[in-house]
Write a protein that holds these residues in place. Sequence first.
Motif, mmCIF file in Angstrom:
data_model
loop_
_atom_site.group_PDB
_atom_site.id
_atom_site.type_symbol
_atom_site.label_atom_id
_atom_site.label_comp_id
_atom_site.label_asym_id
_atom_site.label_seq_id
_atom_site.Cartn_x
_atom_site.Cartn_y
_atom_site.Cartn_z
ATOM 1 N N ALA A 237 0.823 -1.209 0.000
ATOM 2 C CA ALA A 237 0.000 0.000 0.000
ATOM 3 C C ALA A 237 0.855 1.257 0.000
ATOM 4 O O ALA A 237 0.418 2.315 -0.470
ATOM 5 N N ILE A 238 2.077 1.166 0.518
ATOM 6 C CA ILE A 238 2.944 2.347 0.595
ATOM 7 C C ILE A 238 4.215 2.183 -0.220
ATOM 8 O O ILE A 238 4.956 3.140 -0.408
ATOM 9 N N ILE A 239 4.478 0.960 -0.701
ATOM 10 C CA ILE A 239 5.636 0.702 -1.565
ATOM 11 C C ILE A 239 5.108 0.199 -2.901
ATOM 12 O O ILE A 239 4.444 -0.839 -2.956
ATOM 13 N N SER A 240 5.382 0.923 -3.944
ATOM 14 C CA SER A 240 4.842 0.560 -5.259
ATOM 15 C C SER A 240 5.513 -0.705 -5.779
ATOM 16 O O SER A 240 6.712 -0.730 -6.046
ATOM 17 N N VAL A 241 4.721 -1.771 -5.883
ATOM 18 C CA VAL A 241 5.187 -3.049 -6.423
ATOM 19 C C VAL A 241 4.196 -3.488 -7.493
ATOM 20 O O VAL A 241 2.985 -3.501 -7.236
ATOM 21 N N PRO A 242 4.653 -3.814 -8.699
ATOM 22 C CA PRO A 242 3.732 -4.298 -9.735
ATOM 23 C C PRO A 242 2.909 -5.477 -9.234
ATOM 24 O O PRO A 242 3.419 -6.345 -8.516
ATOM 25 N N SER A 243 1.648 -5.496 -9.611
ATOM 26 C CA SER A 243 0.732 -6.511 -9.081
ATOM 27 C C SER A 243 1.201 -7.932 -9.381
ATOM 28 O O SER A 243 1.080 -8.826 -8.533
ATOM 29 N N HIS A 244 1.752 -8.161 -10.583
ATOM 30 C CA HIS A 244 2.181 -9.517 -10.916
ATOM 31 C C HIS A 244 3.381 -9.952 -10.075
ATOM 32 O O HIS A 244 3.494 -11.117 -9.681
ATOM 33 N N PRO B 133 6.359 -31.659 8.069
ATOM 34 C CA PRO B 133 5.444 -31.508 9.214
ATOM 35 C C PRO B 133 6.220 -31.316 10.511
ATOM 36 O O PRO B 133 7.390 -31.719 10.594
ATOM 37 N N PRO B 134 5.601 -30.741 11.523
ATOM 38 C CA PRO B 134 4.227 -30.274 11.623
ATOM 39 C C PRO B 134 3.911 -29.087 10.704
ATOM 40 O O PRO B 134 4.790 -28.283 10.387
ATOM 41 N N LYS B 135 2.661 -28.986 10.306
ATOM 42 C CA LYS B 135 2.219 -27.952 9.394
ATOM 43 C C LYS B 135 2.300 -26.577 10.060
ATOM 44 O O LYS B 135 2.037 -26.435 11.247
ATOM 45 N N LYS B 136 2.650 -25.585 9.259
ATOM 46 C CA LYS B 136 2.777 -24.214 9.762
ATOM 47 C C LYS B 136 1.795 -23.313 9.029
ATOM 48 O O LYS B 136 1.747 -23.310 7.794
ATOM 49 N N GLU B 137 1.072 -22.520 9.795
ATOM 50 C CA GLU B 137 0.101 -21.601 9.205
ATOM 51 C C GLU B 137 0.819 -20.349 8.723
ATOM 52 O O GLU B 137 1.713 -19.834 9.392
ATOM 53 N N PHE B 138 0.409 -19.856 7.552
ATOM 54 C CA PHE B 138 1.025 -18.673 6.948
ATOM 55 C C PHE B 138 0.027 -17.523 6.982
ATOM 56 O O PHE B 138 -1.087 -17.631 6.461
ATOM 57 N N HIS B 139 0.426 -16.422 7.634
ATOM 58 C CA HIS B 139 -0.451 -15.258 7.776
ATOM 59 C C HIS B 139 0.083 -14.101 6.941
ATOM 60 O O HIS B 139 1.276 -13.767 7.025
ATOM 61 N N VAL B 140 -0.770 -13.479 6.160
ATOM 62 C CA VAL B 140 -0.432 -12.272 5.411
ATOM 63 C C VAL B 140 -1.319 -11.153 5.930
ATOM 64 O O VAL B 140 -2.547 -11.252 5.896
ATOM 65 N N SER B 141 -0.696 -10.107 6.444
ATOM 66 C CA SER B 141 -1.447 -8.994 7.017
ATOM 67 C C SER B 141 -0.953 -7.683 6.426
ATOM 68 O O SER B 141 0.252 -7.425 6.384
ATOM 69 N N ALA B 142 -1.873 -6.860 5.933
ATOM 70 C CA ALA B 142 -1.514 -5.564 5.377
ATOM 71 C C ALA B 142 -1.083 -4.627 6.493
ATOM 72 O O ALA B 142 -1.587 -4.698 7.617
ATOM 73 N N ILE B 143 -0.126 -3.750 6.199
ATOM 74 C CA ILE B 143 0.370 -2.809 7.196
ATOM 75 C C ILE B 143 -0.759 -1.906 7.698
ATOM 76 O O ILE B 143 -0.752 -1.458 8.844
ATOM 77 N N GLY B 144 -1.772 -1.681 6.849
ATOM 78 C CA GLY B 144 -2.897 -0.849 7.253
ATOM 79 C C GLY B 144 -3.826 -1.511 8.241
ATOM 80 O O GLY B 144 -4.702 -0.852 8.817
ATOM 81 N N SER B 145 -3.645 -2.826 8.470
ATOM 82 C CA SER B 145 -4.516 -3.524 9.413
ATOM 83 C C SER B 145 -4.296 -3.072 10.847
ATOM 84 O O SER B 145 -5.065 -3.436 11.733
ATOM 85 N N LEU C 220 -3.079 5.581 6.679
ATOM 86 C CA LEU C 220 -1.656 5.280 6.810
ATOM 87 C C LEU C 220 -0.829 6.173 5.895
ATOM 88 O O LEU C 220 0.203 6.721 6.304
ATOM 89 N N LYS C 221 -1.265 6.319 4.650
ATOM 90 C CA LYS C 221 -0.549 7.188 3.718
ATOM 91 C C LYS C 221 -0.524 8.621 4.229
ATOM 92 O O LYS C 221 0.503 9.315 4.156
ATOM 93 N N GLU C 222 -1.658 9.075 4.746
ATOM 94 C CA GLU C 222 -1.734 10.441 5.255
ATOM 95 C C GLU C 222 -0.831 10.625 6.473
ATOM 96 O O GLU C 222 -0.195 11.677 6.643
#
Length: 468
Positions: free
Chosen positions: A147-154, A172-184, A197-199
């Motif tokens: 959201a604050i660092i311009s990265v091409p979508s692809h 194993p054991p299985k590990k959960e992967f979490h993706v969280s936006a900085i704006g969260s 956040l940008k402001e």
Amino acid sequence: MACISGGCQSGCYKEKNEEEEEQLPAEKREAANGVAPCGSDICVKCKVKETIAATAAAVGGGGDGGRFCVDCFRSNLFGKFRFAVTSNAMVSPSDKVLVAFSGGPSSRVALQFVHEMQHKAQKNFDASRDRSLPVFGVGVAFIDESAIISVPSHEYEKAIEDMKLIVSNLDPPKKEFHVSAIGSVYSSCPSDGRDRLKELLDAVSDITGKEDLLLHLRMLCLQKIALERGYTKLVLGSCTSRIACHVITATVKGQGYSLAADIQYVDARWEIPVLLPLRDCLVQELNMLCYLDRLKTVEAFNGSRSGINGLVSSFVTLLQEENPSRECTIVRTAGKLTPFHFNKIPDIDDSSVHLASQRRQKKFNLKPCESLPPESFCHICNSPLSESDLRSLSSFENCQTSAKIFEVTCCPSCQFQIFPKEPASVDHFYSLLPQPIIARAKNGSLGNQRWLREQIQDCLLSDSEDGT
């Protein structure tokens, strides 16, 4: 029959030793005679295999690892990690550990080593009869800053898929992967916090201050993930090289008092304790391990730093090129500072943890937490405030707004680099701060007021002495 006399000249023992030596592999026979394998040096540890010096030079150096062979290099690096974990009682069987993953070599090695510890614990658990010790859980978290660092979508989508693949390919054991936006940090809905956040970042004119504020917001996001998902420890991939840069930047920014808090193996001032198990590993060594073990990394989100942080990073890199021990020397020198009482795992009902805590208190001459006054922290960076900083808080009695009170109760570094210079802009900046920071400020202000009242208690008039 063998001769008994030590002065026998028959050569019977000599013939026997020569026969045993001929049965050894050529490499071991040469090493035993003090001869290095042809064309290279031998490992200083096993004294048999060739070192990785040539490979290290080809990929940009491997720190001190150029003296080892591949197996001994990896064993030595993992040994540093394991010693940091065990000697500081970082992980217990009942823990649920969250590994902060950026995709770079440091966090990739941290994830790999934590996984190997968990995998070994799982094998021991399966082999035991009583199964009395559970296996600690592991999760992985990535903070999305697109959201604050311009990265091409692809590129962004490919990087996320690569990270998911890295985590899913671990045994194993299985590990959960979490993706969280900085704006969260503002809301559970990323789009709600993106504009605020940008402001907020646009309101910070200083480049270094903007980077530092983003770093603090990233930590708040990681803490939020850990709290919401039930994790008990947070592992960062900060290594010797990164910590050496922080030592100098903190000194330049006037954060010398709080420096000792940031460079220890354990930092429990946060609600979820933060662990630095790679504190004794150089980034060159981590890069080398990723190359040797073919550990996939993701570089799409690893941008360069600027301002004071960028200048110091370039300076330390130059020092390291001139002398490979410079980064270690910086960290070792800063390590002589006395840690704070929160630089250890909080005491729990675990004998091994309690024993490690006692050893650490004796080593650094730390006082028990109950014998110390409560710490006051900066509301933005969470750095502990010195007594001189707290005495300056007496000026908040003349402040008329919540924003001004918030500003004067932050550390001098944040006041200088993050807060707007124009007084009229402080209220707007304050209104853009995330709720976790505001809530922490309200809780912290009560402690600051109590501290101030204790300091001036002798100067206060009682009800019977006020002259009325």
